[in-house]
Design a protein around this motif. Structure first.
Motif, PDB file in Angstrom:
ATOM      1  N   VAL A 200      -5.675  -0.248  -4.813  1.00 21.81           N
ATOM      2  CA  VAL A 200      -6.967  -0.811  -4.394  1.00 21.81           C
ATOM      3  C   VAL A 200      -6.805  -2.284  -4.010  1.00 21.81           C
ATOM      4  O   VAL A 200      -7.390  -2.762  -3.031  1.00 21.81           O
TER       5      VAL A 200
ATOM      6  N   LEU B 104       0.830  -1.211   0.000  1.00 20.06           N
ATOM      7  CA  LEU B 104       0.000   0.000   0.000  1.00 20.06           C
ATOM      8  C   LEU B 104       0.862   1.258   0.000  1.00 20.06           C
ATOM      9  O   LEU B 104       0.630   2.185  -0.792  1.00 20.06           O
TER      10      LEU B 104
ATOM     11  N   SER C 183      -4.107  -3.693  -2.808  1.00 17.36           N
ATOM     12  CA  SER C 183      -3.420  -3.756  -1.506  1.00 17.36           C
ATOM     13  C   SER C 183      -4.402  -3.503  -0.364  1.00 17.36           C
ATOM     14  O   SER C 183      -4.332  -4.153   0.687  1.00 17.36           O
ATOM     15  N   VAL C 184      -5.315  -2.549  -0.555  1.00 18.17           N
ATOM     16  CA  VAL C 184      -6.322  -2.262   0.466  1.00 18.17           C
ATOM     17  C   VAL C 184      -7.192  -3.492   0.706  1.00 18.17           C
ATOM     18  O   VAL C 184      -7.526  -3.832   1.856  1.00 18.17           O
ATOM     19  N   THR C 185      -7.559  -4.181  -0.374  1.00 18.99           N
ATOM     20  CA  THR C 185      -8.388  -5.386  -0.252  1.00 18.99           C
ATOM     21  C   THR C 185      -7.687  -6.465   0.570  1.00 18.99           C
ATOM     22  O   THR C 185      -8.306  -7.110   1.429  1.00 18.99           O
TER      23      THR C 185
ATOM     24  N   ILE D 221      -5.308  -5.965   2.805  1.00 18.79           N
ATOM     25  CA  ILE D 221      -5.215  -5.478   4.187  1.00 18.79           C
ATOM     26  C   ILE D 221      -6.504  -5.770   4.953  1.00 18.79           C
ATOM     27  O   ILE D 221      -6.476  -6.241   6.101  1.00 18.79           O
ATOM     28  N   VAL D 222      -7.633  -5.506   4.306  1.00 18.95           N
ATOM     29  CA  VAL D 222      -8.930  -5.772   4.945  1.00 18.95           C
ATOM     30  C   VAL D 222      -9.055  -7.256   5.277  1.00 18.95           C
ATOM     31  O   VAL D 222      -9.473  -7.638   6.379  1.00 18.95           O
TER      32      VAL D 222
END
Length: 311
Positions: A169, A137, A171-173, A175-176
């Protein structure tokens, strides 16, 4: 004074192109490094979501390299052997990129099924997964900021900017998903995240392959209205008819046009054919974003016995 303005404009364009190449070079270095980290992390954590994001990033890395090559190719003059230069190399790179995206998405979808059915057979290490995803990210955000400066002035740079934004986007997925697994122990979150990334990949891959096929088949560019072009040509003084109209793209955004234009005999008699050609070329360049246009001016008597290959 005009000569000075032209020189200043050319110098500005050269400086801008050099800056864009530098930005792309740094972005490529960042994305390539993160890609390596994500591949190692995917193997170590057994995370399918991280592998999916790595595949997405590999595709985007290809896109960034193509964008960098495009800035170099754009400065190379055409030759007798390559009359349009080497711009179509970008199309073949896009073809490979699209196929790679489809392959990654299909692999991820197939691998996700058993992870959803029997999640306990696939133990995920959430902490290393979170660490790698955060690194991705931060790096993607840095690359995004590098490319932002040229995104508003260059279509090529804007495409590269959007490539990196897609990675961010992804990377965010991941992380979640890692946070969900870490806090709740819900292992299928990894498979679900991988399917989300695959779902983001498929539309882009299909659109990319559709554009490639359109260029290779020399179809009329989607944004080009041939009927409107024909109307503009017929509106010029002295033009009687137009036929054998062809519009195609050497590569995305590089449109080429050719047509036979029937004109009044008086145009030739008054020596106004050069003026008419200038008007036609300027019209297509200004209104239809046609980079290269070729017109064959012909009198009515010639058009009558000519075999028309196209309306």
């Amino acid at each position: 004074m005009a000569g000075t303005d032209t020189h200043s404009h050319a110098s500005h364009d050269h400086a801008s192109a050099t800056t864009n190449r530098t930005r792309l070079g740094w972005a490529i270095a960042i994305v390539a490094t993160v890609l390596l980290v994500e591949v190692v992390g995917a193997v170590a954590t057994r995370s399918l979501a991280l592998f999916a994001d790595a595949g997405h990033m590999a595709s985007d890395l290809i896109g960034l390299v193509v964008a960098l090559v495009a800035t170099v190719i754009a400065a190379r003059p055409a030759t007798e052997r390559h009359s349009f230069g080497f711009q179509r190399a970008e199309v073949f790179a896009a073809l490979f990129n699209g196929l790679l995206l489809i392959g990654v998405a299909v692999f991820v979808a197939v691998e996700a099924i058993p992870r959803l059915v029997t999640p306990h057979d696939f133990e995920i290490s959430p902490v290393p997964l979170l660490v790698v995803a955060v690194i991705g990210l931060v790096a993607n955000f840095g690359a995004l900021m590098l490319l932002r400066g040229g995104a508003s002035t260059s279509l090529n740079m804007r495409g590269a900017y959007l490539e990196v934004f897609g990675d961010l986007v992804g990377s965010v997925t991941v992380i979640v998903a890692s946070i969900v697994i870490l806090t709740t122990g819900f292992a299928p979150a990894d498979a679900i995240a991988s399917l989300v990334i695959a779902a983001m990949i498929i539309p882009r891959a299909v659109a990319l392959l559709r554009d490639v096929i359109r260029v290779l088949l020399q179809q009329t560019p989607v944004e080009t209205d041939v009927a409107q072009i024909r109307s503009h040509i017929l509106a010029k003084d002295g033009v009687v008819d137009v036929h054998d109209v062809h519009v195609w793209a050497v590569t995305t955004g590089k449109n080429v046009f050719s047509a036979h234009v029937v004109v009044n005999q008086s145009v030739f008699e008054r020596g106004e054919s050069g003026r008419l050609l200038d008007q036609l070329s300027s019209c297509l360049s200004a209104h239809f974003d046609v980079e290269h246009s070729t017109f064959q001016l012909e009198p009515a008597e010639h058009a009558e016995h000519e075999e028309h290959l196209h309306p």
